[in-house]
Scaffold this active site. Structure first.
Site, PDB file in Angstrom:
ATOM      1  N   HIS A  75      -6.495  -5.740  -1.476  1.00 53.74           N
ATOM      2  CA  HIS A  75      -5.524  -4.673  -1.256  1.00 53.74           C
ATOM      3  C   HIS A  75      -4.446  -5.228  -0.332  1.00 53.74           C
ATOM      4  CE1 HIS A  75      -3.997  -0.581  -1.133  1.00 53.74           C
ATOM      5  NE2 HIS A  75      -3.961  -0.625   0.188  1.00 53.74           N
TER       6      HIS A  75
ATOM      7  N   ASP B  28      -8.179  -2.875  -7.277  1.00 56.39           N
ATOM      8  CA  ASP B  28      -7.670  -2.594  -5.926  1.00 56.39           C
ATOM      9  C   ASP B  28      -8.746  -1.900  -5.086  1.00 56.39           C
ATOM     10  OD1 ASP B  28      -4.929  -2.135  -4.253  1.00 56.39           O
ATOM     11  OD2 ASP B  28      -6.278  -0.412  -4.052  1.00 56.39           O
TER      12      ASP B  28
ATOM     13  N   SER C 129       0.825  -1.201   0.000  1.00 55.31           N
ATOM     14  CA  SER C 129       0.000   0.000   0.000  1.00 55.31           C
ATOM     15  C   SER C 129       0.871   1.268   0.000  1.00 55.31           C
ATOM     16  CB  SER C 129      -0.967  -0.028   1.185  1.00 55.31           C
ATOM     17  OG  SER C 129      -1.924   1.001   1.088  1.00 55.31           O
TER      18      SER C 129
END
Length: 406
Positions: free
Chosen positions: A346, A278, A181
């Site tokens: 994610h 995502d 991330s």
């Protein structure tokens, strides 16, 4: 019923119970908890978290054939792009080591179990804790006489590296800089610098997991993430730490915070792991709350099966935009790797169930761990692109709550 028969029944019940709970017990016993290391001399270099606390990392030593190999994993956790949000963040684990867990579970790419992480299990594995709110890239300070915030992500990165070099990193033979991330985005910012720090004969590569954030128009045709990143770069003094070749080639230099603009200037071999759908980008870039004031996307956000045909078309557009942004890398990078699946997810490298397990996501029957290992060790070319949703039946569609996406 005689006593002997009753004893046999009790034994059978005990065996059944032990078998039923065996997987949980094994997992519980094998769970790897790694303690925190504070960088004690960081203050001397101005390398502190938002609140002024010391930066930190977790190190689990390599062994055997992996004792001279290193993985550094940037922790993720969003960003703060204005003073109120950064002040709020400074009082949480995202802005201060004072509030962080002192032990972290190492799983997935950080696991030390060869059956769970076959290519990297015996490497030195490091998790860099995230407490600056700008993907380890800022270098400024806010002080109005009442409130004080340190935007020192770049210095934190440098201080942690400085602390690890005498612990063996300076003599690394193989190294992988990775992150998830906001930590995945940090790999784009620091990849080539990491290569320069290590021995010239070391094999150094980089991996971004869910860090390929797109400069994407939202459903109201606004560039929500571009505006967000613009404020972030300005607030935290990031521009001077962006890729200089990128900033020299583009009018709006702040755009170089986006990986799609910086990627072509990175010379270190790169692997991009991302979902084409995502979840963070779906919820915050494509359909941010500001673009859906009446909540027409709420059900779709909670469950992709609840999306109507029009919403699915918009999501397919997101996938196409990601593939378009990656096209040059896909076609021209001879040393690059990709795993772009069609899961609503994610971050997939640190979770064991998505990294390497019996039912892990696959493309062409290859798990993420196998794809990354094949690429790193040059066993075969690995540029995997999944078919569009909903064709992939191996997905772990992780739809977290809105709070969990911050």
């Amino acid at each position: 019923m005689n006593v002997k028969m009753m004893m046999n029944i009790e034994i059978m019940l005990s065996l059944l119970l032990s078998l039923a709970f065996a997987p949980w017990c094994i997992y519980s016993q094998e769970q790897l908890l790694v303690g925190m290391t504070l960088v004690r001399n960081a203050i001397a270099y101005g390398a502190v978290c938002l609140d002024g606390s010391l930066p930190a990392y977790h190190l689990h030593r390599g062994f055997g054939a992996g004792e001279n190999n290193w993985i550094l994993q940037f922790e993720g956790g969003g960003w703060c792009n204005d003073i109120p949000s950064c002040l709020e963040r400074a009082n949480t684990r995202r802005g201060s080591t004072r509030y962080m867990n002192k032990f972290e579970v190492f799983s997935g790419i950080l696991s030390d179990n060869d059956s769970l992480n076959p290519d990297f299990y015996n490497w030195n594995r490091v998790k860099l804790r995230y407490c600056d709110g700008a993907s380890f890239s800022g270098d400024s300070k806010f002080d109005n006489g009442t409130s004080l915030l340190y935007f020192r992500g770049q210095k934190i990165w440098e201080a942690i590296i400085r602390d690890l070099l005498p612990k063996g990193l300076a003599s690394a033979r193989k190294a992988l800089l990775s992150g998830c991330s906001a930590g995945g985005l940090a790999t784009f910012l620091h990849c080539d610098n990491f290569t320069k720090i290590l021995p010239s004969n070391a094999s150094v590569k980089c991996l971004s997991d869910a860090g390929f954030f797109l400069d994407e128009q939202d459903i109201s045709l606004n560039y929500t993430m571009r505006s967000f990143y613009h404020d972030l770069v300005a607030l935290q003094g990031i521009e001077e730490n962006l890729n200089p070749n990128c900033t020299m080639s583009i009018n709006n230099q702040k755009l170089c915070f986006f990986p799609q603009y910086a990627l072509k200037y990175i010379t270190t071999p790169y692997f991009i792991l991302n979902s084409a759908y995502d979840v963070f980008q779906f919820h915050h870039s494509l359909v941010p709350p500001s673009a859906d004031l009446h909540g027409r996307w709420n059900r779709c956000k909670l469950n992709p099966a609840a999306c109507n045909a029009s919403q699915i078309n918009v999501l397919q557009g997101l996938r196409q935009d990601m593939l378009t942004a990656l096209y040059s890398f896909y076609k021209n990078s001879s040393r690059g790797g990709m795993f772009i699946n069609s899961c609503f997810a994610h971050c997939q490298s640190e979770s064991q169930d998505t990294w390497f397990a019996v039912d892990s996501p696959r493309i062409h029957n290859k798990t993420i761990a196998e794809a990354v290992g094949d690429w790193y060790f040059s066993r075969r070319v690995t540029k995997e692109i999944d078919c569009p949703y909903p064709c992939d039946t191996t997905c772990h569609n992780l739809i977290p709550s809105p709070q969990g996406l911050r």
